[in-house]
Design an enzyme around this catalytic site. Structure first.
Site, PDB file in Angstrom:
ATOM      1  N   GLY A 160       0.842  -1.202   0.000  1.00  0.00           N
ATOM      2  CA  GLY A 160       0.000   0.000   0.000  1.00  0.00           C
ATOM      3  C   GLY A 160       0.874   1.248   0.000  1.00  0.00           C
TER       4      GLY A 160
ATOM      5  NE  ARG B 155      -2.066  -4.417  -0.832  1.00  0.00           N
ATOM      6  CZ  ARG B 155      -1.495  -3.814   0.202  1.00  0.00           C
ATOM      7  NH1 ARG B 155      -0.359  -4.249   0.682  1.00  0.00           N
ATOM      8  NH2 ARG B 155      -2.059  -2.756   0.756  1.00  0.00           N
TER       9      ARG B 155
ATOM     10  CG  ASP C 243       4.787  -7.364   8.422  1.00  0.00           C
ATOM     11  OD1 ASP C 243       5.661  -7.445   9.277  1.00  0.00           O
ATOM     12  OD2 ASP C 243       4.113  -8.337   8.018  1.00  0.00           O
TER      13      ASP C 243
ATOM     14  CB  THR D 245       3.179   0.913   6.041  1.00  0.00           C
ATOM     15  OG1 THR D 245       1.828   0.665   6.490  1.00  0.00           O
ATOM     16  CG2 THR D 245       4.085   0.705   7.244  1.00  0.00           C
TER      17      THR D 245
ATOM     18  CG  ASP E 269      -1.159  -0.170   7.994  1.00  0.00           C
ATOM     19  OD1 ASP E 269      -2.012   0.691   7.713  1.00  0.00           O
ATOM     20  OD2 ASP E 269      -1.032  -1.238   7.370  1.00  0.00           O
TER      21      ASP E 269
ATOM     22  CG  ASP F 240       1.911  -2.551  10.383  1.00  0.00           C
ATOM     23  OD1 ASP F 240       2.844  -1.876   9.907  1.00  0.00           O
ATOM     24  OD2 ASP F 240       1.239  -3.349   9.702  1.00  0.00           O
TER      25      ASP F 240
ATOM     26  NE  ARG G 275      -1.808  -4.546   5.666  1.00  0.00           N
ATOM     27  CZ  ARG G 275      -2.388  -5.165   4.639  1.00  0.00           C
ATOM     28  NH1 ARG G 275      -3.263  -6.114   4.854  1.00  0.00           N
ATOM     29  NH2 ARG G 275      -2.112  -4.827   3.402  1.00  0.00           N
TER      30      ARG G 275
HETATM   31  O1  F6P Z   1      -1.148  -1.348   4.707  1.00  0.00           O
HETATM   32  C1  F6P Z   1      -1.755  -0.175   4.315  1.00  0.00           C
HETATM   33  C2  F6P Z   1      -3.221  -0.358   4.143  1.00  0.00           C
HETATM   34  O2  F6P Z   1      -3.778   0.871   3.719  1.00  0.00           O
HETATM   35  C3  F6P Z   1      -3.979  -0.914   5.340  1.00  0.00           C
HETATM   36  O3  F6P Z   1      -4.224   0.055   6.317  1.00  0.00           O
HETATM   37  C4  F6P Z   1      -5.218  -1.457   4.685  1.00  0.00           C
HETATM   38  O4  F6P Z   1      -5.816  -2.463   5.467  1.00  0.00           O
HETATM   39  C5  F6P Z   1      -4.687  -2.011   3.396  1.00  0.00           C
HETATM   40  O5  F6P Z   1      -3.485  -1.311   3.125  1.00  0.00           O
HETATM   41  C6  F6P Z   1      -5.591  -1.896   2.196  1.00  0.00           C
HETATM   42  O6  F6P Z   1      -4.963  -2.558   1.136  1.00  0.00           O
HETATM   43  P1  F6P Z   1      -5.356  -2.435  -0.387  1.00  0.00           P
HETATM   44  O7  F6P Z   1      -4.743  -1.175  -0.923  1.00  0.00           O
HETATM   45  O8  F6P Z   1      -4.739  -3.632  -1.020  1.00  0.00           O
HETATM   46  O9  F6P Z   1      -6.849  -2.414  -0.445  1.00  0.00           O
END
Ligand code: F6P
Length: 320
Positions: free
Chosen positions: A10, A71, A102, A125, A127, A129, A171
């Site tokens: 992300g 991803r 992560d 990130t 997050d 985290d 997350r």
């Molecule tokens: O890791 C960053 C994040 O924005 C999280 O907070 C969220 O759960 C996730 O990515 C959403 O992922 P995607 O962009 O694949 O929908």
């Protein structure tokens, strides 16, 4: 020497600042730089661009990532990583700089273990985290975005005397909810590391109403197991107060990075290049602890568990 830089997972505000700093510190040291598009997926597809000083001009203040991100499922397979390693070898790349969270760091670790390529990871990130660093690049900007949104939501919540559940990202980490909840004076902050106590949340709504409060802000992390709309339904049924849900979603990932995020990105990137220049062959995770830039063995960094900030939660409880 040659390095590759990519952003993965992300996106987060400040990734561009990190790309800029990693590129310019490298060029300053006479290291050739390849910008790799679309994360590990782009690496596998050979999307490498020869970067110069101007390639990263006018991006410091921009959200998102000029390298774009992905991803990659292919990279999660041994064969995908072998292909990535082959591309790096064919371009003569000595080390990789990965800006991501992560999952991206775990992918980088697998690549490094299987093919002996040193990877320097920067914590990109929203997050917050990652256990090895106090802050991640983009977290502060995301919190400020949430705070800004809550000010607006509070206006309309007060006018209509409503309770509003604001669901934020993160997350399994509750830091965005916790920091923004504390900064906004939220009545309740719900994080995944705490048992969800619906009666306690309802009690706060009733107590607020009884003392003449016009709004009630509940900051809820997305990692909390109950669905936000179900929670709103239960609150409305128990308290008789109308409850609405606002899911802030991807709004939190955009926007110009704050000064702190730009500085964190620049400092961690500079450290990564420093390590590469000094001949470090070990893969590392770079972060910040007590204001100082730190680096850890990548595997060790990923084994560190993020500690929940009980003191922040306790303070928020007292203040609400
Ligand atoms: O890791 C960053 C994040 O924005 C999280 O907070 C969220 O759960 C996730 O990515 C959403 O992922 P995607 O962009 O694949 O929908």
């Amino acid at each position: 020497m040659k390095i590759g830089i990519l952003t993965s997972g992300g996106d987060s505000p400040g990734m561009n600042a990190a790309i800029r700093a990693a590129t310019r510190c490298s060029l300053y040291e006479g290291i050739q730089v390849y910008g790799i598009k679309r994360g590990f997926e782009g690496l596998i597809d050979g999307e490498l661009i020869d970067f110069n000083v101007s390639s990263v001009g006018d991006i410091l203040h921009r959200g998102g990532t000029i390298l774009e991100t992905a991803r990659s499922n292919t990279f999660m397979q041994v064969e995908g990583r072998a292909k990535a390693a082959m591309i790096l070898k064919s371009f003569g790349i000595d080390a990789l700089v990965v800006i991501g969270g992560d999952g991206s760091m775990r992918g980088a670790l697998a690549l490094s273990n299987e093919h002996g390529i040193p990877v320097m990871c920067l914590p990109g990130t929203i997050d917050n985290d990652l256990g090895y660093t106090d802050y991640t690049i983009g977290f502060e900007t995301a919190v400020n975005t949430v705070v800004d949104c809550v000010s607006k939501i509070r206006d309309t919540s007060s006018s209509h005397e409503r309770t509003t559940i604001i669901e934020v990202m993160g997350r399994n980490c509750g830091d965005i909810a916790l920091y923004s909840g504390l900064a906004c004076g939220a009545e309740s902050i719900l994080v995944p590391t705490d048992e969800l106590d619906v009666p306690a949340v309802c009690k706060k709504v009733i107590m607020g109403k009884n003392r003449g409060k016009k709004h009630n802000i509940i900051m809820k992390a997305e990692g909390v197991k109950m669905d936000s709309y179900e929670l709103a339904k239960q609150i409305a049924q128990t308290t008789g107060v109308e409850a609405k849900v606002v899911i802030l979603s991807y709004l939190q990932r955009g926007g110009s990075p704050t000064a702190s995020d730009r500085i964190l990105a620049s400092r961690t990137a500079a450290k990564a290049i420093d390590l590469i220049k000094s001949g470090c062959k070990e893969s590392k995770a770079i972060g910040v602890r007590g204001g100082e830039i730190v680096d850890y063995n990548l595997e060790e960094a990923l084994s560190m568990v993020k500690q929940p900030k009980k003191d922040y939660l306790d303070l928020a409880e007292v203040l609400s």
